[in-house]
Motif scaffolding. Structure first.
Motif, PDB file in Angstrom:
ATOM      1  N   PRO A 275     116.416   9.953 -18.571  1.00 26.62           N
ATOM      2  CA  PRO A 275     115.346  10.814 -19.017  1.00 26.62           C
ATOM      3  C   PRO A 275     114.011  11.376 -18.031  1.00 26.62           C
ATOM      4  O   PRO A 275     113.451  11.927 -18.303  1.00 26.62           O
ATOM      5  CB  PRO A 275     115.391   9.795 -20.346  1.00 26.62           C
ATOM      6  CG  PRO A 275     115.590   9.101 -20.519  1.00 26.62           C
ATOM      7  CD  PRO A 275     116.255   9.073 -18.992  1.00 26.62           C
ATOM      8  N   VAL A 276     114.213  10.494 -17.310  1.00 31.01           N
ATOM      9  CA  VAL A 276     112.648  10.828 -15.929  1.00 31.01           C
ATOM     10  C   VAL A 276     113.225  12.378 -15.032  1.00 31.01           C
ATOM     11  O   VAL A 276     112.337  12.774 -14.949  1.00 31.01           O
ATOM     12  CB  VAL A 276     112.446   9.501 -14.885  1.00 31.01           C
ATOM     13  CG1 VAL A 276     111.655  10.183 -14.122  1.00 31.01           C
ATOM     14  CG2 VAL A 276     112.244   8.222 -15.692  1.00 31.01           C
ATOM     15  N   ALA A 277     114.389  11.789 -14.753  1.00 33.48           N
ATOM     16  CA  ALA A 277     114.954  13.495 -14.120  1.00 33.48           C
ATOM     17  C   ALA A 277     115.256  14.308 -15.375  1.00 33.48           C
ATOM     18  O   ALA A 277     114.683  15.636 -14.989  1.00 33.48           O
ATOM     19  CB  ALA A 277     116.259  12.897 -14.104  1.00 33.48           C
ATOM     20  N   SER A 278     115.560  14.241 -16.373  1.00 33.30           N
ATOM     21  CA  SER A 278     115.849  15.139 -17.795  1.00 33.30           C
ATOM     22  C   SER A 278     114.058  16.237 -17.232  1.00 33.30           C
ATOM     23  O   SER A 278     114.156  16.703 -18.048  1.00 33.30           O
ATOM     24  CB  SER A 278     116.097  14.463 -18.587  1.00 33.30           C
ATOM     25  OG  SER A 278     117.342  14.017 -18.704  1.00 33.30           O
ATOM     26  N   ARG A 279     113.011  14.565 -17.949  1.00 29.46           N
ATOM     27  CA  ARG A 279     112.000  15.936 -17.739  1.00 29.46           C
ATOM     28  C   ARG A 279     111.392  16.559 -16.850  1.00 29.46           C
ATOM     29  O   ARG A 279     110.483  17.506 -16.812  1.00 29.46           O
ATOM     30  CB  ARG A 279     111.172  14.685 -18.157  1.00 29.46           C
ATOM     31  CG  ARG A 279     109.595  15.269 -18.540  1.00 29.46           C
ATOM     32  CD  ARG A 279     109.497  16.298 -19.841  1.00 29.46           C
ATOM     33  NE  ARG A 279     107.607  16.440 -19.907  1.00 29.46           N
ATOM     34  CZ  ARG A 279     107.657  17.067 -18.222  1.00 29.46           C
ATOM     35  NH1 ARG A 279     108.563  17.439 -17.432  1.00 29.46           N
ATOM     36  NH2 ARG A 279     105.788  18.092 -18.622  1.00 29.46           N
ATOM     37  N   LEU A 280     111.491  15.973 -15.916  1.00 37.70           N
ATOM     38  CA  LEU A 280     110.808  16.058 -14.197  1.00 37.70           C
ATOM     39  C   LEU A 280     111.526  17.127 -13.442  1.00 37.70           C
ATOM     40  O   LEU A 280     111.649  18.300 -12.608  1.00 37.70           O
ATOM     41  CB  LEU A 280     110.641  14.612 -13.976  1.00 37.70           C
ATOM     42  CG  LEU A 280     109.419  13.998 -14.129  1.00 37.70           C
ATOM     43  CD1 LEU A 280     108.838  13.052 -12.770  1.00 37.70           C
ATOM     44  CD2 LEU A 280     107.733  15.125 -13.599  1.00 37.70           C
ATOM     45  N   ASP A 281     112.761  16.681 -13.632  1.00 41.92           N
ATOM     46  CA  ASP A 281     113.583  17.838 -12.832  1.00 41.92           C
ATOM     47  C   ASP A 281     114.263  19.412 -13.133  1.00 41.92           C
ATOM     48  O   ASP A 281     113.960  19.348 -14.669  1.00 41.92           O
ATOM     49  CB  ASP A 281     115.510  17.171 -12.391  1.00 41.92           C
ATOM     50  CG  ASP A 281     115.841  17.616 -11.611  1.00 41.92           C
ATOM     51  OD1 ASP A 281     115.976  19.138 -11.294  1.00 41.92           O
ATOM     52  OD2 ASP A 281     116.391  16.711 -10.236  1.00 41.92           O
ATOM     53  N   ASP A 282     113.912  20.737 -12.558  1.00 41.45           N
ATOM     54  CA  ASP A 282     113.768  21.466 -12.758  1.00 41.45           C
ATOM     55  C   ASP A 282     115.410  21.927 -13.090  1.00 41.45           C
ATOM     56  O   ASP A 282     116.128  22.233 -13.865  1.00 41.45           O
ATOM     57  CB  ASP A 282     113.953  22.826 -11.681  1.00 41.45           C
ATOM     58  CG  ASP A 282     114.971  22.530 -10.427  1.00 41.45           C
ATOM     59  OD1 ASP A 282     115.967  21.500 -10.293  1.00 41.45           O
ATOM     60  OD2 ASP A 282     114.783  23.169 -10.175  1.00 41.45           O
ATOM     61  N   ASP A 283     116.909  21.136 -13.068  1.00 48.03           N
ATOM     62  CA  ASP A 283     117.659  21.107 -13.264  1.00 48.03           C
ATOM     63  C   ASP A 283     118.272  20.168 -14.046  1.00 48.03           C
ATOM     64  O   ASP A 283     119.349  20.173 -14.875  1.00 48.03           O
ATOM     65  CB  ASP A 283     118.916  21.572 -12.712  1.00 48.03           C
ATOM     66  CG  ASP A 283     118.994  20.490 -11.262  1.00 48.03           C
ATOM     67  OD1 ASP A 283     118.494  19.418 -11.678  1.00 48.03           O
ATOM     68  OD2 ASP A 283     119.689  20.732 -10.066  1.00 48.03           O
ATOM     69  N   GLY A 284     118.226  19.171 -14.788  1.00 47.13           N
ATOM     70  CA  GLY A 284     117.933  17.639 -15.137  1.00 47.13           C
ATOM     71  C   GLY A 284     118.855  16.975 -14.701  1.00 47.13           C
ATOM     72  O   GLY A 284     119.911  15.991 -15.122  1.00 47.13           O
TER      73      GLY A 284
END
Length: 457
Positions: A275-284
């Motif tokens: 969820p951290v990547a889903s929220r921060l990363d431009d491609d999740g």
């Protein structure tokens, strides 16, 4: 008149006080002087005929202060063990005890005792007593006189029904384990047990909010949407909810991590990082590295493929004949720790293969055993000029070496790394985890912009 029992002795409560319904169970102890603080928990297991709790709500402890039938009420968590009176009190209304309950077990455990090298050898004058709630008159008392040299958990006593009468038995058994061992003993296969035991239609009381730890159900698939909301709250709190950043996870798969993988703790941790990547990363997307003596990049993780990822990538992660099997990837990468190699590969990916001006957050999990301190230091110092922030997480280990000294590491253009330690990934709440993971990331972003490492807003 108070009756004092010895270990194994019994007391017929219904016979000695036939009209008494409301009793209190007082638990007390004293910690030897000049000792570090001890966090001692009192817990209650209400057992049916099958020697199991009929419903998990009948496990009363610091995170569930009242049983569903309202017969048991816990006084709450007192962590100090100070004073000469009762340190914990359990209030019992015998008239309200669910008829399915046949025994009520009272235990005390030292929170993280084994990890902190604490035991009941430093605890003296431990006791359990039963007294009249209304008058305060003590009926029966059991003083533990044994020397528990290594034990971190004690079963003090039991209230039980026999021939329709409530009786008490002084137990005084010590165990080299924690609260989880009692949970495993009395709440095994809870869904199966619930289908076997028929209990009256009684109200279920919502457990009190946990103020210390939160046991994550590692057998339950994570609610990604809920976790993203929790991440969002932390991001807003820290003022970086508009930041877009790449996120990666580096996982220690050395031999000492075997139990963490087989227990499901690493899979559960991964599900909380996605969820951290889903929220921060431009491609999740979440890039993954595993490292032991060497390292390996594995498939990118997203919300769609996170379920069962660890077992698919690492091999066998199930218990067999009560012996943990070593994940096949662990054999492939070797049983040692070589952080510097994987750190260099992470730098290579984000500065050469996929160079970007976006900030990159690296979550790096290790249980210690650091050997190449100079190699780690040089790699982190070299990486300071790039838009990469390293959040190291120490897991239930030791010898973290240079990782614990990151804030004082010289030679960098900017402080680009942080470290925190957890004893048990399962017991840290989602909110606590995200708060720690993102604690220094906002400060680094601000300073990196000031140094020109990141583009200014």
């Amino acid at each position: 008149m108070e009756t004092e029992l010895i270990k194994g002795a019994r007391f017929n409560l219904s016979k000695e006080a036939p009209n008494l319904k409301k009793v209190a169970i007082g638990l007390g102890w004293q910690v030897s002087q000049n000792r570090q603080p001890y966090d001692i928990d009192a817990s209650v297991f209400m057992l049916g005929l099958n020697n199991k709790v009929p419903n998990e709500k009948y496990f009363v402890f610091y995170n569930n202060l009242q049983s569903p039938d309202t017969s048991i009420k816990h006084s709450g968590d007192n962590r100090t063990g100070g004073g000469n009176g009762d340190d914990k009190t359990i209030y019992v209304d015998l008239s309200k005890v669910n008829p399915a309950i046949q025994e009520i077990v009272f235990v005390v455990t030292i929170h993280e005792g084994q990890e902190k090298n604490q035991s009941f050898s430093q605890i003296k004058h431990a006791f359990i007593k039963i007294y009249n709630q209304e008058t305060g008159n003590s009926l029966v008392r059991y003083n533990l006189r044994e020397n528990f040299a290594q034990e971190t958990a004690l079963e003090l006593g039991r209230l039980y029904k026999k021939d329709g009468e409530w009786r008490f038995r002084a137990v005084g058994e010590g165990y080299k384990s924690g609260l989880q061992s009692f949970v495993d003993k009395y709440i095994v296969d809870i869904k199966q047990e619930e289908s076997k035991v028929q209990t009256p239609d009684i109200p279920v009381i919502t457990p009190a909010k946990d103020t210390k730890t939160h046991n994550i159900d590692i057998t339950k698939k994570a609610d990604i949407s809920l976790l993203k909301t929790k991440v969002e709250i932390v991001l807003k709190k820290k003022g970086i909810n508009n930041v877009v950043a790449r996120v990666a996870l580096v996982l220690d798969i050395s031999g000492s991590m075997t139990n963490q993988y087989n227990s499901g703790a690493i899979q559960a941790f991964l599900e909380r990082i996605v969820p951290v990547a889903s929220r921060l990363d431009d491609d999740g997307k979440l890039n993954i590295w595993f490292f032991g003596s060497t390292f390996k990049r594995t498939r990118i993780v997203t919300e769609s493929n996170v379920d069962g990822y660890i077992q698919k990538e690492c091999g066998e992660t199930k218990r067999a004949l009560l012996v943990f099997k070593m994940p096949s990837l662990m054999l492939e990468l070797g049983g040692g720790n070589n952080e510097s190699l994987v750190i260099r590969d992470v730098i290579k990916k984000y500065t050469q293969e996929e160079a970007s001006k976006l900030p990159t957050l690296i979550v790096f999990l290790s249980d210690g055993g650091v050997t190449d301190e100079q190699g780690i230091k040089k790699a982190i110092v070299d990486a300071a000029k790039y838009p990469i922030f390293w959040q190291f997480v120490g897991l239930a280990g030791s010898n973290y070496g240079i990782l614990e000294k990151l804030d004082n590491m010289n030679g960098r253009i900017i402080d680009n790394a942080n470290f925190f330690h957890v004893d048990d990934l399962i017991k840290i709440t989602d909110e606590q985890l995200y708060e720690r993971l993102l604690n220094e990331f906002p400060t680094w972003i601000k300073e990196a912009r000031a140094k020109g490492i990141l583009s200014a807003l």
